[in-house]
Design a protein around this motif. Sequence first.
Motif, short mmCIF file in Angstrom:
data_model
loop_
_atom_site.label_atom_id
_atom_site.label_comp_id
_atom_site.label_asym_id
_atom_site.label_seq_id
_atom_site.Cartn_x
_atom_site.Cartn_y
_atom_site.Cartn_z
N UNK A 96 0.84 -1.20 0.00
CA UNK A 96 0.00 0.00 0.00
C UNK A 96 0.87 1.25 0.00
N UNK A 97 1.96 1.22 0.76
CA UNK A 97 2.84 2.38 0.81
C UNK A 97 3.53 2.62 -0.53
N UNK A 98 3.91 1.54 -1.23
CA UNK A 98 4.45 1.70 -2.58
C UNK A 98 3.40 2.27 -3.53
N UNK A 99 2.17 1.77 -3.39
CA UNK A 99 1.07 2.23 -4.23
C UNK A 99 0.81 3.72 -4.01
N UNK A 100 0.79 4.11 -2.76
CA UNK A 100 0.55 5.51 -2.42
C UNK A 100 1.68 6.39 -2.95
N UNK A 101 2.90 5.92 -2.81
CA UNK A 101 4.06 6.67 -3.29
C UNK A 101 3.98 6.90 -4.80
N UNK A 102 3.51 5.91 -5.53
CA UNK A 102 3.46 5.98 -6.99
C UNK A 102 2.28 6.80 -7.51
N UNK A 103 1.13 6.71 -6.83
CA UNK A 103 -0.11 7.23 -7.45
C UNK A 103 -0.82 8.33 -6.67
N UNK A 104 -0.29 8.73 -5.52
CA UNK A 104 -1.00 9.72 -4.72
C UNK A 104 -1.19 11.04 -5.47
N UNK A 105 -0.20 11.47 -6.21
CA UNK A 105 -0.31 12.73 -6.95
C UNK A 105 -1.42 12.67 -8.00
N UNK A 106 -1.63 11.50 -8.58
CA UNK A 106 -2.66 11.34 -9.60
C UNK A 106 -4.06 11.19 -9.02
N UNK A 107 -4.14 10.59 -7.80
CA UNK A 107 -5.44 10.30 -7.19
C UNK A 107 -5.44 10.72 -5.71
N UNK A 108 -5.30 12.02 -5.44
CA UNK A 108 -5.17 12.46 -4.04
C UNK A 108 -6.38 12.13 -3.17
N UNK A 109 -7.59 12.32 -3.66
CA UNK A 109 -8.78 12.06 -2.87
C UNK A 109 -8.91 10.57 -2.56
N UNK A 110 -8.59 9.73 -3.53
CA UNK A 110 -8.65 8.29 -3.34
C UNK A 110 -7.73 7.86 -2.19
N UNK A 111 -6.53 8.38 -2.18
CA UNK A 111 -5.59 7.95 -1.15
C UNK A 111 -5.87 8.59 0.21
N UNK A 112 -6.58 9.69 0.21
CA UNK A 112 -7.06 10.23 1.47
C UNK A 112 -8.05 9.26 2.09
N UNK A 113 -8.97 8.74 1.27
CA UNK A 113 -9.97 7.78 1.74
C UNK A 113 -9.31 6.46 2.15
#
Length: 282
Positions: free
Chosen positions: A221-238
């Motif tokens: 999950x941490x790798x996923x967040x590192x890679x995609x948080x900028x593209x999907x900020x609201x998703x990773x907030x949830x």
Amino acid sequence: MSISICGVVILYNPNIDKVIQNISSYLDEIELLYVIDNSIKDNSIFFVYNKKIKYIFNYENLGISKALNIACKLAVERKFKWILTMDQDSSFKQGDLNKMIDLSKNVSEDVFIISPEYLPYQLKEIPEFEYAKWAITSGQLLNLKFFKKLGLFNEDYFIDQVDFEYSLRGRRAGFKIIKSNLIILNHELGYPQQIKIPFLKKRITTSNHNALRKYYFIRNFLYLKQEYKKNFPQLFKEESYMLFKIILKTIFLEKDKKNKINMMLKGYFDFKRGVKGKYVEK
């Protein structure tokens, strides 16, 4: 109009009778099924006599991502258009896969995944289908032209978040996921347990995954967040909030919590160290 569709189911030390029962719920609707076996024991004897099944034994656990890549590459070579990806514990109700296949004939050209619903809706009126943020591996139809565009499933993830990473990779590239709300996949999410909390006067459900799955979940999950948080900020907030709830449930409600907490910490520190792939006991 028919479409060219195959399937893959990934095995890991399964209950063979249950697996065969699950496979029978969708085998008639596809042209060929790849059974990719990551088990310790060769189970070929149960599948070799069915001409619609291609059994591949890996001799060890190569992970979900590697198994998916094996099947998808074979499917591309055979020029299949779609591949159905299934877990060993999943099945469809009679006729439901055909409904998904019918939907695949009418979707727009930018749809790369069609998925079922996994939990029945409580609402009386729901749309027949909708765009989704991601799809889990089991029960999804993947259009193989997008596999050729997006590349392999990420084998660094090994077994957890593999499906979510691929979903977000496709969405970042501008492709869409459709979820069919009226088709419910029979699917086991971990080892669910309902625990009564007296002072809250309610029951809380926990997935109760084992310690190793907790390790992969945290790390990946941490790798996923590192890679995609900028593209999907609201998703990773949830999803960060959901992660927090999972950690709390593990600490306060689940059994074997000491081991699970230890493995979650290992997942965190291995992420910080850049460790990827299959977990190796140190």
